[in-house]
Design a protein around this motif. Structure first.
Motif, PDB file in Angstrom:
ATOM      1  N   ILE A  44       0.831  -1.203   0.000  1.00 53.74           N
ATOM      2  CA  ILE A  44       0.000   0.000   0.000  1.00 53.74           C
ATOM      3  C   ILE A  44       0.868   1.255   0.000  1.00 53.74           C
ATOM      4  O   ILE A  44       0.638   2.197  -0.773  1.00 53.74           O
ATOM      5  N   ILE A 197      -3.313   2.277   6.226  1.00 55.55           N
ATOM      6  CA  ILE A 197      -4.719   2.546   5.922  1.00 55.55           C
ATOM      7  C   ILE A 197      -5.255   3.657   6.808  1.00 55.55           C
ATOM      8  O   ILE A 197      -6.016   4.526   6.364  1.00 55.55           O
ATOM      9  N   SER A 201      -6.673   7.136   5.341  1.00 52.70           N
ATOM     10  CA  SER A 201      -8.065   7.439   5.685  1.00 52.70           C
ATOM     11  C   SER A 201      -8.175   8.765   6.418  1.00 52.70           C
ATOM     12  O   SER A 201      -9.093   9.556   6.167  1.00 52.70           O
TER      13      SER A 201
END
Length: 241
Positions: A44, A197, A201
């Protein structure tokens, strides 16, 4: 590449590595899918970073047609796979070359113990460049949301982009402090997919929240989105010459 060839040659190839892994009880050591969730953080992080790197966009913009740009992007994706397998296999060879994990890492130990001084110096220059590239990727991840959202979000403007970048970069720096051994509080696991993440976010939430609280400039953003044509909804006229 030099370090990889040296490490794999000294280890005797893949068979001795597999045998050493079996002897050490390391199940799945030679399985490329083993530990996928554990390494999702790296996928990611670097994926977000490379999507917005200036050199990538320069090459895409230099393509003669949209088709050439897409072809180049796909080919580059597959070209990177063996390059990163080289890095992984170099580390795996350390299981044969060293009884315990070297303090400076496998790559550094291979350079120091198995390369001549001149070749070792050249390899260290490459390692230093890789370290700087990793830092660059971390910073790019912090600014990923505003740069990508600008191509699709009609309410996008400068205030939310700045706010999102500040939050994203602050989160990255905060995690660097944790990685350096300082004790700031955190409820996420270090070097995990959850860590990345959460940062993306958080940056996205700030971007949307600020955009909803500020006045949009639809004329400017619509013109930019149409010109970028990221989703390929508009046909571009063929270039002359």
């Amino acid at each position: 590449m030099l370090v990889f060839i040296t490490a794999l040659t000294r280890a005797g190839g893949l068979a001795p590595i597999a045998a050493a892994a079996a002897a050490a009880g390391k199940d799945g050591y030679m399985d490329i899918t083993s530990g996928t969730s554990r390494y999702a953080m790296y996928i990611i992080t670097f994926g977000c970073a490379w999507m917005i790197q200036a050199n990538v966009w320069q090459r895409i913009s230099a393509a003669r047609t949209d088709r050439d740009a897409r072809k180049m992007t796909v080919l580059s994706f597959f070209a990177y796979i063996p390059l990163y397998l080289i890095v992984v296999l170099t580390g795996m060879a350390g299981l044969v070359l060293f009884l315990t994990l070297p303090q400076g890492g496998v790559v550094t130990a291979v350079v120091v113990n198995y390369l001549p001084p001149v070749l070792g110096a050249i390899a260290f220059v490459g390692i230093s460049a890789a370290v700087m590239s990793t830092m660059d990727s971390l910073i790019n991840t912090g600014v990923f949301v505003p740069l990508v959202a600008g191509f699709v979000w009609r309410r996008g403007n400068a205030p939310e982009a700045m706010a999102s970048m500040v939050v994203g970069l602050s989160y990255c720096l905060y995690n660097l402090l944790i990685s350096a051994g300082l004790p700031p509080p955190s409820f996420w696991a270090a070097q995990s997919a959850q860590q990345v993440i959460l940062g993306v976010s958080l940056s996205a939430a700030v971007y949307v929240a600020v955009s909803l609280c500020t006045k949009p400039d639809y004329e400017k953003t619509d013109a930019f989105i149409a010109a970028a044509n990221l989703l390929g909804r508009q046909k571009r006229p063929p270039q002359q010459g």
